[in-house]
Design a protein around this motif. Structure first.
Motif, mmCIF file in Angstrom:
data_model
loop_
_atom_site.group_PDB
_atom_site.id
_atom_site.type_symbol
_atom_site.label_atom_id
_atom_site.label_comp_id
_atom_site.label_asym_id
_atom_site.label_seq_id
_atom_site.Cartn_x
_atom_site.Cartn_y
_atom_site.Cartn_z
ATOM 1 N N CYS A 1 99.713 -123.783 -57.935
ATOM 2 C CA CYS A 1 98.533 -123.482 -57.132
ATOM 3 C C CYS A 1 97.592 -124.664 -57.121
ATOM 4 C CB CYS A 1 97.812 -122.252 -57.691
ATOM 5 S SG CYS A 1 98.780 -120.751 -57.494
ATOM 6 N N GLY A 2 97.578 -125.365 -58.232
ATOM 7 C CA GLY A 2 96.767 -126.576 -58.283
ATOM 8 C C GLY A 2 95.295 -126.288 -58.212
ATOM 9 N N GLY A 3 94.501 -127.321 -58.283
ATOM 10 C CA GLY A 3 93.069 -127.154 -58.156
ATOM 11 C C GLY A 3 92.679 -127.143 -56.700
ATOM 12 N N ASN A 4 91.472 -126.716 -56.447
ATOM 13 C CA ASN A 4 90.981 -126.732 -55.081
ATOM 14 C C ASN A 4 90.942 -128.178 -54.582
ATOM 15 O OD1 ASN A 4 90.665 -124.009 -55.157
ATOM 16 N ND2 ASN A 4 88.562 -124.097 -55.878
ATOM 17 N N GLY A 5 91.293 -128.343 -53.347
ATOM 18 C CA GLY A 5 91.321 -129.688 -52.785
ATOM 19 C C GLY A 5 92.729 -130.248 -52.747
ATOM 20 N N ALA A 6 93.721 -129.487 -53.334
ATOM 21 C CA ALA A 6 95.093 -129.967 -53.302
ATOM 22 C C ALA A 6 95.597 -130.005 -51.876
ATOM 23 C CB ALA A 6 95.975 -129.050 -54.144
ATOM 24 N N GLY A 7 96.364 -131.003 -51.533
ATOM 25 C CA GLY A 7 96.918 -131.054 -50.199
ATOM 26 C C GLY A 7 96.129 -131.829 -49.167
ATOM 27 N N GLY A 8 95.064 -131.845 -48.864
ATOM 28 C CA GLY A 8 94.421 -132.590 -47.792
ATOM 29 C C GLY A 8 94.497 -131.847 -46.493
ATOM 30 N N GLY A 9 93.805 -132.369 -45.525
ATOM 31 C CA GLY A 9 93.827 -131.741 -44.220
ATOM 32 C C GLY A 9 92.669 -130.801 -44.021
ATOM 33 N N GLY B 1 79.172 -126.046 -51.094
ATOM 34 C CA GLY B 1 79.532 -127.414 -50.751
ATOM 35 C C GLY B 1 80.870 -127.868 -51.287
ATOM 36 N N GLN B 2 81.535 -127.069 -52.086
ATOM 37 C CA GLN B 2 82.835 -127.443 -52.646
ATOM 38 C C GLN B 2 83.939 -126.887 -51.765
ATOM 39 O OE1 GLN B 2 83.222 -127.005 -56.857
ATOM 40 N NE2 GLN B 2 85.430 -126.665 -56.786
ATOM 41 N N ASP B 3 84.898 -127.745 -51.412
ATOM 42 C CA ASP B 3 85.933 -127.361 -50.461
ATOM 43 C C ASP B 3 87.090 -126.616 -51.117
ATOM 44 O OD1 ASP B 3 84.516 -128.561 -48.451
ATOM 45 O OD2 ASP B 3 85.676 -130.437 -48.505
ATOM 46 N N ILE B 4 87.589 -125.637 -50.381
ATOM 47 C CA ILE B 4 88.874 -125.000 -50.684
ATOM 48 C C ILE B 4 89.790 -125.386 -49.541
ATOM 49 C CG2 ILE B 4 90.122 -122.823 -50.963
ATOM 50 C CD1 ILE B 4 87.484 -121.585 -51.915
ATOM 51 N N MET B 5 90.817 -126.149 -49.836
ATOM 52 C CA MET B 5 91.654 -126.696 -48.793
ATOM 53 C C MET B 5 92.631 -125.640 -48.246
ATOM 54 S SD MET B 5 90.182 -129.520 -48.862
ATOM 55 C CE MET B 5 91.107 -130.313 -47.553
ATOM 56 N N GLU B 6 92.898 -125.756 -46.959
ATOM 57 C CA GLU B 6 93.839 -124.831 -46.325
ATOM 58 C C GLU B 6 95.221 -124.933 -46.968
ATOM 59 O OE1 GLU B 6 94.125 -121.715 -44.329
ATOM 60 O OE2 GLU B 6 92.512 -122.927 -43.427
ATOM 61 N N GLN B 7 95.581 -126.165 -47.380
ATOM 62 C CA GLN B 7 96.884 -126.356 -48.006
ATOM 63 C C GLN B 7 96.984 -125.596 -49.328
ATOM 64 O OE1 GLN B 7 99.437 -128.115 -46.448
ATOM 65 N NE2 GLN B 7 100.622 -127.047 -48.035
ATOM 66 N N THR B 8 95.867 -125.489 -50.056
ATOM 67 C CA THR B 8 95.852 -124.746 -51.318
ATOM 68 C C THR B 8 96.187 -123.283 -51.075
ATOM 69 O OG1 THR B 8 94.181 -126.231 -52.242
ATOM 70 C CG2 THR B 8 94.440 -124.101 -53.303
ATOM 71 N N VAL B 9 95.589 -122.726 -50.034
ATOM 72 C CA VAL B 9 95.850 -121.324 -49.683
ATOM 73 C C VAL B 9 97.308 -121.162 -49.247
ATOM 74 C CG1 VAL B 9 95.205 -119.439 -48.136
ATOM 75 C CG2 VAL B 9 93.449 -120.995 -49.019
ATOM 76 N N THR B 10 97.781 -122.067 -48.417
ATOM 77 C CA THR B 10 99.158 -121.996 -47.925
ATOM 78 C C THR B 10 100.155 -122.116 -49.067
ATOM 79 O OG1 THR B 10 98.500 -122.941 -45.793
ATOM 80 C CG2 THR B 10 100.830 -123.066 -46.372
ATOM 81 N N ASP B 11 99.886 -123.027 -50.022
ATOM 82 C CA ASP B 11 100.779 -123.185 -51.166
ATOM 83 C C ASP B 11 100.817 -121.920 -52.014
ATOM 84 O OD1 ASP B 11 101.368 -125.742 -50.389
ATOM 85 O OD2 ASP B 11 100.042 -126.718 -51.837
ATOM 86 N N ILE C 1 100.383 -118.841 -51.046
ATOM 87 C CA ILE C 1 101.170 -117.813 -50.353
ATOM 88 C C ILE C 1 102.649 -118.155 -50.394
ATOM 89 C CG2 ILE C 1 101.534 -116.664 -48.141
ATOM 90 C CD1 ILE C 1 98.539 -117.171 -47.568
ATOM 91 N N ALA C 2 102.972 -119.442 -50.241
ATOM 92 C CA ALA C 2 104.376 -119.867 -50.300
ATOM 93 C C ALA C 2 104.971 -119.569 -51.668
ATOM 94 C CB ALA C 2 104.485 -121.354 -49.981
ATOM 95 N N ASN C 3 104.202 -119.840 -52.724
ATOM 96 C CA ASN C 3 104.686 -119.568 -54.076
ATOM 97 C C ASN C 3 104.880 -118.077 -54.300
ATOM 98 O OD1 ASN C 3 104.840 -122.229 -55.112
ATOM 99 N ND2 ASN C 3 102.620 -122.273 -55.340
ATOM 100 N N PHE C 4 103.948 -117.294 -53.767
ATOM 101 C CA PHE C 4 104.077 -115.849 -53.888
ATOM 102 C C PHE C 4 105.341 -115.360 -53.186
ATOM 103 C CE2 PHE C 4 103.521 -111.731 -51.823
ATOM 104 C CZ PHE C 4 103.445 -110.911 -52.942
ATOM 105 N N ARG C 5 105.580 -115.865 -51.996
ATOM 106 C CA ARG C 5 106.766 -115.442 -51.246
ATOM 107 C C ARG C 5 108.044 -115.818 -51.993
ATOM 108 N NH1 ARG C 5 106.263 -117.211 -45.005
ATOM 109 N NH2 ARG C 5 108.333 -116.198 -45.026
ATOM 110 N N THR C 6 108.061 -117.002 -52.565
ATOM 111 C CA THR C 6 109.246 -117.445 -53.298
ATOM 112 C C THR C 6 109.493 -116.571 -54.519
ATOM 113 O OG1 THR C 6 108.965 -119.739 -52.583
ATOM 114 C CG2 THR C 6 110.298 -119.357 -54.567
ATOM 115 N N SER C 7 108.442 -116.340 -55.305
ATOM 116 C CA SER C 7 108.602 -115.561 -56.539
ATOM 117 C C SER C 7 108.887 -114.100 -56.260
ATOM 118 C CB SER C 7 107.346 -115.684 -57.411
ATOM 119 O OG SER C 7 106.215 -115.159 -56.743
ATOM 120 N N SER C 8 108.551 -113.631 -55.045
ATOM 121 C CA SER C 8 108.762 -112.223 -54.689
ATOM 122 C C SER C 8 109.955 -112.020 -53.777
ATOM 123 C CB SER C 8 107.500 -111.668 -54.013
ATOM 124 O OG SER C 8 106.374 -111.802 -54.843
ATOM 125 N N SER C 9 110.763 -113.072 -53.596
ATOM 126 C CA SER C 9 111.956 -113.004 -52.736
ATOM 127 C C SER C 9 111.594 -112.572 -51.318
ATOM 128 C CB SER C 9 112.995 -112.037 -53.332
ATOM 129 O OG SER C 9 113.397 -112.463 -54.617
#
Length: 465
Positions: free
Chosen positions: A30-38, A46-56, A58-66
């Motif tokens: 999941c990494g820290g906020n700001g992982a990924g860029g974009g 004022g602290q960013d939560i990157m879209e890539q962090t959210v996407t990662d 969800i991707a990890n959840f999908r993988t671990s949940s088949s």
């Protein structure tokens, strides 16, 4: 079940590895906020939560949940009442909270030391039979010790310490005085409290109420004659097995809720007195003994040490519950005062699939199930073989018997709970669950036998045509 709660639930307990294994929480990478860029999904003060962090996430959840295929993912979302938008919203909400915890920790000078982490890891590993078992649990969660520390232990410790810091500030200068003040406020409730033990006798097979009452009176006479001690009688004869193991002790009435008949009987007893006659309630006959009475000292409660241990523990529990509620209230206010901006959802995200086909399929399946249920007719006994009908009837009877046993065990749980003994209630609940499982199995057997009967009936009809 909430999507993001998979992760937040894991954060509530230091020993959360088993929870991660069970839920398949998307804790990996999941990494820290700001992982990924974009693109930026949201900002928190004022602290960013990157879209890539959210996407990662969800991707990890999908993988671990088949749920890696779009078909599995779409079916899962529809079955659980989600849309891609609501999934994103919950994950963003999770990261917003984590950022706010971090920011608040800095404001309150809260830090997590290595010694705290080491201690928490030792406690977690102690939950497993061996280090190998712990490593297997981590692997099953697709985690390493390092990721477990960063994603579970450290955030959990941070929140715990933050809660303590907030509570300390709110109650600064109070300390034991706050506990004493609470005890004094409850002095009227505590005054005259009675601790009691009981022996619960319930009807045996074929025993009517008169015989049960006579048996209870006979046991009471033996206790009064000194032929058997109250404690031994409770251990040997009480059907409240939880309290029986402790000589029948069910605790203080000020901290428990007893049935009316039981509480009325206590009112007429002093310390070390036993009821003159067994007390009847809806659960059976009680032989009751008052083992202690608490009286507030003259001049009132001036020290918590004047209270029985159980009262002190109750006050501690109350303080912890209040502190937890107060922290929740504090954090809600803290969040409401934060500057939080959630940006619109970008197009083309890998988890944002079209749910229309899966919603349509789910609707069709629901209609099909309903039609199948409505169209099912039981064949008459005339079209069933005698053997198949007998098998179906026997299985149905077994199901009914087990259902009755489940109900009886459930009633026992209620009786134990009303008597104030949580341990006995828990045991009775377990028995009820076991009987209910047997009932379910018998019901399944009945259904199987009925299906066999139906098939036999169809065969019989075919030979008659």
């Amino acid at each position: 079940m909430k999507f993001a709660s998979f992760k937040s639930s894991a954060l509530k307990s230091v020993g959360a590895v088993s929870l991660c294994v069970a839920l398949g929480a998307g804790l990996v990478g999941c990494g820290g906020n700001g992982a990924g860029g974009g693109a930026v999904a949201a900002t928190v003060n004022g602290q960013d939560i990157m879209e890539q962090t959210v996407t990662d996430y969800i991707a990890n959840f999908r993988t671990s949940s088949s749920l890696e295929s779009d078909e599995a993912w779409g079916e899962w979302m529809v079955a659980n009442g989600y849309t891609p938008e609501s999934v994103r919203e919950e994950v963003i909400d999770y990261y917003v909270n984590q950022d706010l915890y971090d920011q608040a920790a800095k404001e309150y000078n809260v830090t997590v030391e290595q010694a705290d982490i080491d201690s928490a890891m030792e406690e977690t590993k102690a939950m497993f039979e061996s280090d190998e078992a712990f490593q297997e649990a981590l692997e099953a969660s697709s985690m390493t010790e390092e990721s477990y520390i960063e994603d579970v232990i450290r955030p959990n410790l941070l929140q715990t310490k933050l809660a303590e810091a907030v509570a300390a500030q709110d109650t600064e200068g109070e300390g034991e005085d706050a506990t004493l003040a609470q005890a004094q406020a409850m002095s009227e409730q505590f005054n005259g409290a009675k601790r009691s033990s009981h022996i619960l006798l319930t009807a045996e097979e074929g025993e009517d109420d008169a015989a049960l009452a006579a048996r209870a009176q006979e046991l009471l006479d033996q206790i009064n004659a000194g032929e058997i001690s109250f404690e031994d009688a409770a251990s040997q004869y009480s059907t409240d097995t939880g309290s029986a193991a402790n000589g029948g002790d069910v605790g203080w009435d000020a901290l428990s809720t007893f049935v009316t008949e039981y509480q009325d009987a206590l009112a007429g007893l002093e310390k070390d007195q036993i009821v003159a006659a067994p007390v009847k309630s809806e659960y059976g006959y009680h032989i009751i003994k008052v083992t202690d009475v608490y009286e507030v000292p003259e001049g009132g409660i001036t020290s918590v040490d004047q209270l029985p241990t159980e009262f002190q523990e109750y006050l501690t529990y109350m303080e912890q519950s209040n502190a937890s509620q107060n922290f929740s209230t504090w954090f809600e206010e803290y969040r409401n005062n934060a500057e939080i901006t959630v940006n619109p959802m970008p197009e083309g995200l890998p988890y944002a699939i079209d749910l229309a086909p899966y919603e349509e399929a789910a609707a069709q399946n629901a209609e099909g199930d309903a039609a199948a249920t409505e169209g099912t007719e039981q064949p008459s006994d005339e079209t069933m073989s005698a053997e198949d009908q007998a098998a179906a009837d026997a299985a149905a009877a077994d199901a009914a018997a087990d259902e009755a046993a489940a109900g009886e065990a459930g009633a026992d749980a209620a009786a134990d709970d009303q008597a104030g003994d949580a341990a006995a209630a828990d045991q009775a609940v377990d028995e009820a669950a076991a009987d209910q499982t047997a009932a379910d199995q018998a019901g399944a057997d009945a259904a199987a036998d009925q299906a066999a009967a139906d098939q036999a009936a169809e065969g019989a009809e075919g030979t008659q045509q």
